[in-house]
Design an enzyme around this catalytic site. Structure first.
Site, PDB file in Angstrom:
ATOM      1  N   ALA A   1       0.698  -0.707   0.139  1.00 23.92           N
ATOM      2  CA  ALA A   1      -0.402  -0.067  -0.114  1.00 23.92           C
ATOM      3  C   ALA A   1       0.621   1.459   0.232  1.00 23.92           C
ATOM      4  CB  ALA A   1      -1.160   0.663   1.097  1.00 23.92           C
TER       5      ALA A   1
ATOM      6  N   ARG B   1      10.648   7.091  -1.271  1.00 24.14           N
ATOM      7  CA  ARG B   1      12.693   7.119  -1.852  1.00 24.14           C
ATOM      8  C   ARG B   1      12.252   6.932  -2.909  1.00 24.14           C
ATOM      9  NH1 ARG B   1      13.122   3.456   3.820  1.00 24.14           N
ATOM     10  NH2 ARG B   1      10.886   3.211   3.184  1.00 24.14           N
TER      11      ARG B   1
ATOM     12  N   GLN C   1      -6.675  -0.390   2.471  1.00 31.22           N
ATOM     13  CA  GLN C   1      -5.047   0.744   3.597  1.00 31.22           C
ATOM     14  C   GLN C   1      -6.029   2.248   3.497  1.00 31.22           C
ATOM     15  OE1 GLN C   1      -1.320   0.445   4.371  1.00 31.22           O
ATOM     16  NE2 GLN C   1      -1.600   0.371   6.221  1.00 31.22           N
TER      17      GLN C   1
ATOM     18  N   ASN D   1      15.891  -7.750   9.870  1.00 30.44           N
ATOM     19  CA  ASN D   1      13.952  -8.556   9.566  1.00 30.44           C
ATOM     20  C   ASN D   1      14.234  -7.951   7.779  1.00 30.44           C
ATOM     21  OD1 ASN D   1      11.383  -8.668   9.413  1.00 30.44           O
ATOM     22  ND2 ASN D   1      11.695  -6.372   9.710  1.00 30.44           N
TER      23      ASN D   1
HETATM   24  C1  UD1 Z   1      10.207  -3.036   6.951  1.00 23.97           C
HETATM   25  C2  UD1 Z   1      10.426  -2.748   8.495  1.00 23.97           C
HETATM   26  C3  UD1 Z   1      11.612  -3.508   8.466  1.00 23.97           C
HETATM   27  C4  UD1 Z   1      12.593  -4.531   7.782  1.00 23.97           C
HETATM   28  C5  UD1 Z   1      12.297  -3.900   6.421  1.00 23.97           C
HETATM   29  C6  UD1 Z   1      12.768  -4.930   5.290  1.00 23.97           C
HETATM   30  C7  UD1 Z   1       8.469  -2.737   9.050  1.00 23.97           C
HETATM   31  C8  UD1 Z   1       8.213  -1.590  10.200  1.00 23.97           C
HETATM   32  N1  UD1 Z   1       9.438  -2.240   9.534  1.00 23.97           N
HETATM   33  O1  UD1 Z   1      11.433  -1.458   6.490  1.00 23.97           O
HETATM   34  O2  UD1 Z   1      12.368  -3.295   9.533  1.00 23.97           O
HETATM   35  O3  UD1 Z   1      14.136  -4.098   8.320  1.00 23.97           O
HETATM   36  O4  UD1 Z   1      10.728  -3.706   6.307  1.00 23.97           O
HETATM   37  O5  UD1 Z   1      12.346  -4.389   3.725  1.00 23.97           O
HETATM   38  O6  UD1 Z   1       7.466  -2.757   9.331  1.00 23.97           O
HETATM   39  N2  UD1 Z   1       3.692  -0.594   3.534  1.00 23.97           N
HETATM   40  C9  UD1 Z   1       1.583  -0.688   3.789  1.00 23.97           C
HETATM   41  N3  UD1 Z   1       1.022   0.517   4.278  1.00 23.97           N
HETATM   42  C10 UD1 Z   1       2.283   0.436   5.442  1.00 23.97           C
HETATM   43  C11 UD1 Z   1       3.249   0.971   5.429  1.00 23.97           C
HETATM   44  C12 UD1 Z   1       3.956  -0.092   4.342  1.00 23.97           C
HETATM   45  O7  UD1 Z   1       1.629  -1.301   3.005  1.00 23.97           O
HETATM   46  O8  UD1 Z   1       1.301   1.799   6.130  1.00 23.97           O
HETATM   47  C13 UD1 Z   1       4.249  -1.749   2.586  1.00 23.97           C
HETATM   48  C14 UD1 Z   1       5.123  -1.055   1.520  1.00 23.97           C
HETATM   49  O9  UD1 Z   1       4.179  -0.916   0.328  1.00 23.97           O
HETATM   50  C15 UD1 Z   1       6.353  -1.678   2.016  1.00 23.97           C
HETATM   51  C16 UD1 Z   1       6.378  -2.775   2.182  1.00 23.97           C
HETATM   52  O10 UD1 Z   1       5.108  -1.915   3.361  1.00 23.97           O
HETATM   53  O11 UD1 Z   1       5.828  -2.792   0.478  1.00 23.97           O
HETATM   54  C17 UD1 Z   1       7.204  -2.373   3.691  1.00 23.97           C
HETATM   55  O12 UD1 Z   1       7.251  -0.864   3.954  1.00 23.97           O
HETATM   56  P1  UD1 Z   1       8.680   0.305   3.967  1.00 23.97           P
HETATM   57  O13 UD1 Z   1       8.366   0.562   4.336  1.00 23.97           O
HETATM   58  O14 UD1 Z   1       9.109  -0.258   3.062  1.00 23.97           O
HETATM   59  O15 UD1 Z   1       9.376  -0.549   5.091  1.00 23.97           O
HETATM   60  P2  UD1 Z   1      10.279  -0.159   6.130  1.00 23.97           P
HETATM   61  O16 UD1 Z   1      10.693   1.048   5.661  1.00 23.97           O
HETATM   62  O17 UD1 Z   1      11.568  -0.536   3.800  1.00 23.97           O
HETATM   63 CA    CA Z   2      11.168  -1.447   2.551  1.00 23.21          CA
END
Ligand code: UD1
Ligand code: CA
Length: 454
Positions: free
Chosen positions: A11, A16, A73, A170
């Site tokens: 979502a 970035r 979402q 992670n």
């Molecule tokens: C996340 C993890 C981190 C891990 C990393 C691995 C969390 C808080 N952190 O960080 O521990 O090391 O992935 O790549 O989970 N997304 C949603 N809805 C939201 C937020 C995110 O669907 O509200 C989705 C994004 O589209 C993405 C994924 O979740 O595909 C991960 O989100 P992202 O913001 O990339 O997390 P990271 O900061 O990379």
């Molecule tokens: Ca990510």
């Protein structure tokens, strides 16, 4: 009954990436990142897959199709909040839920299964897929207790200096007991640097409740690469390319220089085919055995049969028979269909046309909206005049016809079987089979012209 479910988080906007295209739709080796994940999952016998969509929801749904379910979402409040959107669909279900991120395109089916196996073996309520990173910057760190068990996951932005030294990260992929997951998510708050509901907080919550938490470490860090920006995207592309190319070579395809050969994830290439550098094979492509492709050739959504050679050319949405020779510098545009033993040479452009077995257009031709039979010879510089500025018209050239050099065939027009067109003709009327058509001004020689002028 122990069912398997999957939730894919897709979502986020991907700030970035600095892009108008939603992050999970950015392609890696020609396929959107999130599609890579769905394709790997589809090989893991999962009962139900739910993609959590938000930014670009319609486009993501269109990409992934109707074989999976979707949860919306509306506001991106964090990965924990994202998973909660799938609750309605999974509530109360007994089984395991694998959670994956849409931005980890290199993750394989084998690793997903190994994660599930470890989860079962340990009798865990939650198992996190981890990896050892040379540079863990940006990732959540896996913090372990003195006895080696997992204590919690700390996001980079929330981590202390000491925690930032931890190289175990992670990957954002987990296996949970389904009911336990949704129960624990209720306790996740957004009391952190980013003000988000973090999914990894579930680990600490369960650990404190005394549940068994397991961790499974990937052997290959690349698999867990999360793509947040274009620099990481290029690394993923490179790693995926290496993986695709290695598989092709193991299956019997020769790549003269794998670093300069770009083959899409789903292309099929037969053994003993040789691919020269600078070749780009995109989309849905099938290439037979004993072909020679490249150098500097682009093939897109096409089928190429055995023994065909394509040099320095572009082939789009076309079908090419056996032992065909294309190029150098040919352009096959959509809906071109070539039979066997055809030759298409230098600077020949083909569009929405077919050419039967053994026919040739060796130099400098445009053949569009045409049906060319077998054993036809299209001379240098001949073209089908298919367009009057409003509509396109068909040119038919029947078997064995010979089109002299620099002929214009003004469509709609038919050149009959074994007919000849004299070089330089502009053909406006149908030519009967076995006839010779001459349609050009007669030559006159003005004897002594130059001398008289003096
Ligand atoms: C996340 C993890 C981190 C891990 C990393 C691995 C969390 C808080 N952190 O960080 O521990 O090391 O992935 O790549 O989970 N997304 C949603 N809805 C939201 C937020 C995110 O669907 O509200 C989705 C994004 O589209 C993405 C994924 O979740 O595909 C991960 O989100 P992202 O913001 O990339 O997390 P990271 O900061 O990379
Ligand atoms: Ca990510």
């Amino acid at each position: 009954m122990n069912k398997r479910f999957a939730v894919i988080l897709a979502a986020g906007k991907g700030t970035r990436m600095k892009s108008d295209l939603y992050k999970v739709l950015h392609p890696v080796c020609g396929k959107p990142m999130v599609q890579h994940i769905v394709d790997q999952l589809s090989k893991c016998s999962v009962e139900k897959t739910i993609a959590v969509v938000g930014h670009g929801a319609e486009m993501v749904k269109e990409q992934l199709g109707e074989n999976i379910e979707y949860a919306l979402q509306e506001e991106q409040l964090g990965t924990g909040h994202a998973v909660l959107q799938a609750e309605e669909s999974l509530q109360g279900q007994e089984g395991k839920t694998v959670v994956l991120c849409g931005d980890t395109p290199l993750l394989t089916k084998e690793t997903i299964e190994a994660l599930i196996d470890e989860h079962e073996k340990k009798g865990a309520k939650a198992t996190v897929l981890t990896a050892s990173a040379d540079d863990p910057t940006g990732y959540g760190r896996v913090i372990r207790n003195g006895d080696g068990s997992v204590e919690k996951i700390v996001e980079h932005k929330d981590a202390s200096e000491e925690e930032r030294l931890v190289q175990e990260i992670n990957t954002g992929t987990y296996c949970f007991d389904n009911r336990t997951l949704f129960e624990a998510l209720k306790y996740v708050n957004n009391d952190n640097v980013q003000g988000e509901y973090y999914l990894p907080d579930v680990i600490e919550i369960l650990q404190k409740q005394g549940e068994v938490i397991a961790a499974y470490m990937t052997k290959d860090f690349n698999e867990s690469m999360g793509i947040n920006d274009r620099v990481a995207l290029s690394r993923a592309e490179k790693a995926m390319r290496a993986r695709i190319n290695e598989k092709l070579m193991r299956e019997g395809v020769t790549l003269i220089d794998p670093d300069q050969t770009y083959v899409s994830a789903d292309a099929k290439i037969g053994k003993d085919t040789v691919i020269y550098p600078g070749t780009i094979i995109k989309g849905d492509v099938t290439i037979g055995e004993w072909c020679t492709i490249g150098p500097h050739t682009e093939i897109f959504n096409s089928t190429i049969s055995n023994g065909t050679e394509i040099k320095q050319s572009v082939v789009h949405d076309s079908e090419v028979g056996q032992n065909v020779s294309i190029g150098p510098f040919s352009h096959l545009r959509p809906q071109t269909k070539l039979g066997n033993d055809v030759r298409v040479g230098n600077f020949v452009e083909l569009k929405k046309m077919s050419m039967g077995n053994g026919s040739k257009a060796s130099h400098l031709s445009y053949l569009g909206d045409a049906e060319v039979g077998e054993q036809v010879n299209v001379g240098c510089g001949s073209i089908t005049v298919n367009y009057d500025g409003k509509k396109k018209y068909l040119t038919k050239i029947e078997d064995g016809a010979f089109i002299g050099c620099n002929s214009n065939l003004i469509a709609p027009v038919t050149v009959g079987k074994e007919a000849y067109i004299a070089a330089g003709s502009t053909i406006t009327d149908d030519v009967p089979g076995e006839a010779l058509a001459i349609a050009r001004g007669r030559q006159t020689n003005k004897e002594g012209y130059v001398r008289k002028k003096k």
